[in-house]
Scaffold this motif. Sequence first.
Motif, PDB file in Angstrom:
ATOM      1  N   ASN A 150       1.210   7.987 -11.720  1.00  0.00           N
ATOM      2  CA  ASN A 150       0.300   9.057 -11.308  1.00  0.00           C
ATOM      3  C   ASN A 150       0.042   9.119  -9.806  1.00  0.00           C
ATOM      4  O   ASN A 150      -0.894   9.783  -9.369  1.00  0.00           O
ATOM      5  CB  ASN A 150      -1.044   8.905 -12.036  1.00  0.00           C
ATOM      6  N   TRP A 151       0.843   8.428  -8.991  1.00  0.00           N
ATOM      7  CA  TRP A 151       0.703   8.467  -7.533  1.00  0.00           C
ATOM      8  C   TRP A 151      -0.647   7.922  -7.065  1.00  0.00           C
ATOM      9  O   TRP A 151      -1.180   8.380  -6.056  1.00  0.00           O
ATOM     10  CB  TRP A 151       0.879   9.890  -6.999  1.00  0.00           C
ATOM     11  N   ASP A 152      -1.190   6.954  -7.758  1.00  0.00           N
ATOM     12  CA  ASP A 152      -2.486   6.396  -7.355  1.00  0.00           C
ATOM     13  C   ASP A 152      -2.261   5.258  -6.358  1.00  0.00           C
ATOM     14  O   ASP A 152      -2.500   4.085  -6.654  1.00  0.00           O
ATOM     15  CB  ASP A 152      -3.251   5.916  -8.591  1.00  0.00           C
ATOM     16  N   LYS A 186       4.580  15.091 -14.854  1.00  0.00           N
ATOM     17  CA  LYS A 186       4.561  15.527 -13.458  1.00  0.00           C
ATOM     18  C   LYS A 186       3.244  16.217 -13.112  1.00  0.00           C
ATOM     19  O   LYS A 186       2.722  16.053 -12.009  1.00  0.00           O
ATOM     20  CB  LYS A 186       5.755  16.442 -13.197  1.00  0.00           C
ATOM     21  N   SER A 187       2.694  16.962 -14.066  1.00  0.00           N
ATOM     22  CA  SER A 187       1.433  17.667 -13.825  1.00  0.00           C
ATOM     23  C   SER A 187       0.280  16.708 -13.565  1.00  0.00           C
ATOM     24  O   SER A 187      -0.632  17.028 -12.801  1.00  0.00           O
ATOM     25  CB  SER A 187       1.085  18.548 -15.028  1.00  0.00           C
ATOM     26  N   ARG A 188       0.308  15.529 -14.171  1.00  0.00           N
ATOM     27  CA  ARG A 188      -0.819  14.609 -14.019  1.00  0.00           C
ATOM     28  C   ARG A 188      -0.971  14.126 -12.583  1.00  0.00           C
ATOM     29  O   ARG A 188      -2.042  13.663 -12.188  1.00  0.00           O
ATOM     30  CB  ARG A 188      -0.669  13.408 -14.964  1.00  0.00           C
ATOM     31  N   ARG A 189       0.090  14.240 -11.774  1.00  0.00           N
ATOM     32  CA  ARG A 189       0.009  13.802 -10.376  1.00  0.00           C
ATOM     33  C   ARG A 189      -0.695  14.821  -9.496  1.00  0.00           C
ATOM     34  O   ARG A 189      -1.114  14.500  -8.385  1.00  0.00           O
ATOM     35  CB  ARG A 189       1.422  13.568  -9.831  1.00  0.00           C
ATOM     36  N   LEU A 190      -0.808  16.057  -9.973  1.00  0.00           N
ATOM     37  CA  LEU A 190      -1.286  17.152  -9.130  1.00  0.00           C
ATOM     38  C   LEU A 190      -2.650  16.846  -8.515  1.00  0.00           C
ATOM     39  O   LEU A 190      -2.871  17.088  -7.322  1.00  0.00           O
ATOM     40  CB  LEU A 190      -1.344  18.444  -9.949  1.00  0.00           C
ATOM     41  N   HIS A 191      -3.578  16.322  -9.289  1.00  0.00           N
ATOM     42  CA  HIS A 191      -4.926  16.120  -8.749  1.00  0.00           C
ATOM     43  C   HIS A 191      -4.950  15.085  -7.632  1.00  0.00           C
ATOM     44  O   HIS A 191      -5.849  15.092  -6.785  1.00  0.00           O
ATOM     45  CB  HIS A 191      -5.905  15.722  -9.871  1.00  0.00           C
ATOM     46  N   ASN A 192      -3.944  14.198  -7.595  1.00  0.00           N
ATOM     47  CA  ASN A 192      -3.897  13.216  -6.520  1.00  0.00           C
ATOM     48  C   ASN A 192      -3.329  13.782  -5.230  1.00  0.00           C
ATOM     49  O   ASN A 192      -3.219  13.067  -4.230  1.00  0.00           O
ATOM     50  CB  ASN A 192      -3.078  11.990  -6.958  1.00  0.00           C
ATOM     51  N   ALA A 247       0.822  -1.220   0.000  1.00  0.00           N
ATOM     52  CA  ALA A 247       0.000   0.000   0.000  1.00  0.00           C
ATOM     53  C   ALA A 247       0.849   1.260   0.000  1.00  0.00           C
ATOM     54  O   ALA A 247       0.324   2.370  -0.129  1.00  0.00           O
ATOM     55  CB  ALA A 247      -0.918   0.010   1.213  1.00  0.00           C
ATOM     56  N   VAL A 248       2.173   1.109   0.130  1.00  0.00           N
ATOM     57  CA  VAL A 248       3.061   2.259   0.276  1.00  0.00           C
ATOM     58  C   VAL A 248       3.941   2.400  -0.961  1.00  0.00           C
ATOM     59  O   VAL A 248       4.635   1.457  -1.344  1.00  0.00           O
ATOM     60  CB  VAL A 248       3.947   2.124   1.530  1.00  0.00           C
ATOM     61  N   LEU A 249       3.914   3.568  -1.574  1.00  0.00           N
ATOM     62  CA  LEU A 249       4.754   3.858  -2.738  1.00  0.00           C
ATOM     63  C   LEU A 249       5.880   4.787  -2.332  1.00  0.00           C
ATOM     64  O   LEU A 249       5.648   5.834  -1.714  1.00  0.00           O
ATOM     65  CB  LEU A 249       3.929   4.524  -3.841  1.00  0.00           C
TER      66      LEU A 249
END
Length: 788
Positions: free
Chosen positions: A357-359, A381-387, A322-324
């Motif tokens: 994407n840090w999901d 890098k921008s795609r991660r912002l919403h997460n 569960a940890v990235l």
Amino acid sequence: MLLAHIRNSDFAEQSVQTHLEDVSLIARQYGNSVDLGAHAELAGFLHDMGKFTQHFTTYLKNAVFKQEVTGKKIDHSTAGAKYLYDNYYDTNTLQNYVVETIGMAILSHHSGLQNFVQLDFKPSDYLRRVTNEELPHYDEVVQNFESIKGNVEKVKALIEEATNEFREFMGKIKPLAKPIVYLNLMQKLVFSCLVDADRTNTRCFEENEEYNNNVSKSETVFKNGYNELMAQVTEWEQQQVTPINQLRNELSGKCDQFAGKSSAIYTLTIPTGGGKTFASLRYALKHAQSHHKSRIIYVVPYTTILEQNAEAVRNIIKQPEAVLEHHANVIDDDNLDDEMDYYRINNHKQLQLGRDNWDYPIIFTTMVQFLDAFFQKGTRKSRRLHNLTNSVIVFDEVQSVPYQHTELFNTAVNFLHTAGNSSIVLCTATQPAVDKMDLPVVLDDNTEMVPNLNETVEAFRRVSFHNKVEREGWDTEQIGDFVKQLIQKLDSVLIILNTKTAAKKLYECLAEQKDAYVVHLSTSMCPAHRKEKLTAIKRKLGDEKVICISTQLIEAGVDISFASVIRSLAGLDSIAQAAGRCNRNKEVEIGDVYLIRAKDERLSKLPEIRIGGEVTENYILSDSQYADHLLSPETIKTYFTHFHEQAKREILKTPKGLDYELLELLDGSFSSKKQPQTKSTGMFKTIERYFEAISSPTTGVLVPFGEGKDIIARLNENIKDPVLFNRLMKQVQQYSVNLYDHELHTLSSENLITPLFNGTIYCLNDKAYNKQYGVTLEGKAALDNYTF
């Protein structure tokens, strides 16, 4: 049927309409958590509208079946933005903002965000494209899109809903200073939702799998993790514990109580050794459950903190998957500016880009990666912002934010809380006055989690400071002699120097010491190498004498305790962190920390360290009311006041090659020099061009240490299994080192570095990696018979 994609494995086809509908549904989920669902859905529904042509379908089939990606590129990213502008740009100011926000996301979704205002005030990227009367195939695109039942009505309904969303958003940010900043960040957030939804749907189609929202998984992780943590607390309370462990339990209990409070920006000021990781995790797990947050994100300044804290959290929650850990980008940024670029690149890179994407329920990343998500160029890098929204975000060692980016950081924090529905914890032993800066973090009253700070600091006092700073400083031999004197009467000594060169030189001076285990640590080592070294140190501490020479990487977040610490002159925050590695668990009543000046350090390119040392020497060590109480809240407050005054005079916030601070391009003050032609004033492309989270950017390189050798060998093979590939790319994080451009150039000129995957990944050969120092530019290393 007009096509959006053709699957490489079996040549299955995805229609344009299906792709638009699928992306819009995913984007809607992303946007809903921050009340921007209609914005995100409409962006998804129109983003690839330009593919509604027979010409594009033919172009796509030639690329897949004939491997022909030739001829003039097809612009399929402008049509959706132009369609909105042509049909919905009118006298309604709020609606025009919506059209611009969504249109900018659409026309930028492969190339990265463009500008609404140019530096030279010529027509902007946005305006040129949406007013282009000669956009190829545009009439055909509109005809095919509008011929599908319900499309026109759906766009109209979403425009109305998005206009209402925009009105609500403006109400949220109205009380904040410089609200235009937050409008620009909102536009980037919509862009993030679109890019991630597009990449995710493309990956799901390519891998022939259904899209799976991980929110329910996160809820289970948080619940089970909190139960495991509380079981540990109960066990500790039932055992006979030391006074310092009782203090740590009391502090974590205070954080538990705060978890029931509403979302806010909190400060958590715990002295070094006070158990910040455990206390903040206790808050985060409980608060995420109570307030239905999607993920928990730890943002740390150094990769060493990331590695150890991530491992500690895995052990506590007993859910390792569960940890990235996200250290750096080992695969080059995508920056795809055309659909056919997707078919040009290696298939494995496609899959990796689709997942990046840090999901994850719990994420550990660095301050560089956090700032890059807001301000760095490209789409990856921008795609991660919403997460980062609807999350619990813990900034560990928040005082480590690069000075030139403090205002940008503060705006990002304010945005994530006010507009992004995230709960923020600013965590450190030396809390900077973030609410007193020129553009401050907005703190409510009573947001400090630890009451009675002075009493808490005194209760955790475990060291005595000794000022041995001399004007001329000590050279390597003098430091070495002092270490030899100390190790004769102590079991362990830690020496922390400000530069890798000075640390390496001291290690060479002490390496032949016969009566002690001498070890060297620096960021030239990959995470797995550092972890192995630290494990060896911990194993030997208490059993034999240990001398450790390190850069500041060991100062924060590394749970280790030495009998004595020598710290080269630096900022008071660094000194406090160094002290946290001495007598950490109060093995003796008082440990000794010695402050020296290392003569061999060259700090001209490290202005924050230089200024920090000067402020410590001139304002703190020279005044007995502070020198005798180095870690008191009053001393720390005084230090940061003087530090910011001097840094403001000496550290430029204007990027090289630009005549303006980035904040001036973000807050609308630059665009006010001339009336812009659009309602929006964002200068995203220019900001991203000049933004660097650190002054000297680095590139992640895979190194031949331990399993890294096997990973390099596997990546040289033709891997067809996407699951295996993505597992390898996750492992790469532990076997990579970030190198500066001049280091890459030197290694390349000596043929010590090799590109993999058409130059998207780089790896070092054995001669460039040394068992004592890590990366070495001399090419004389050998890892054969690697032993400690």
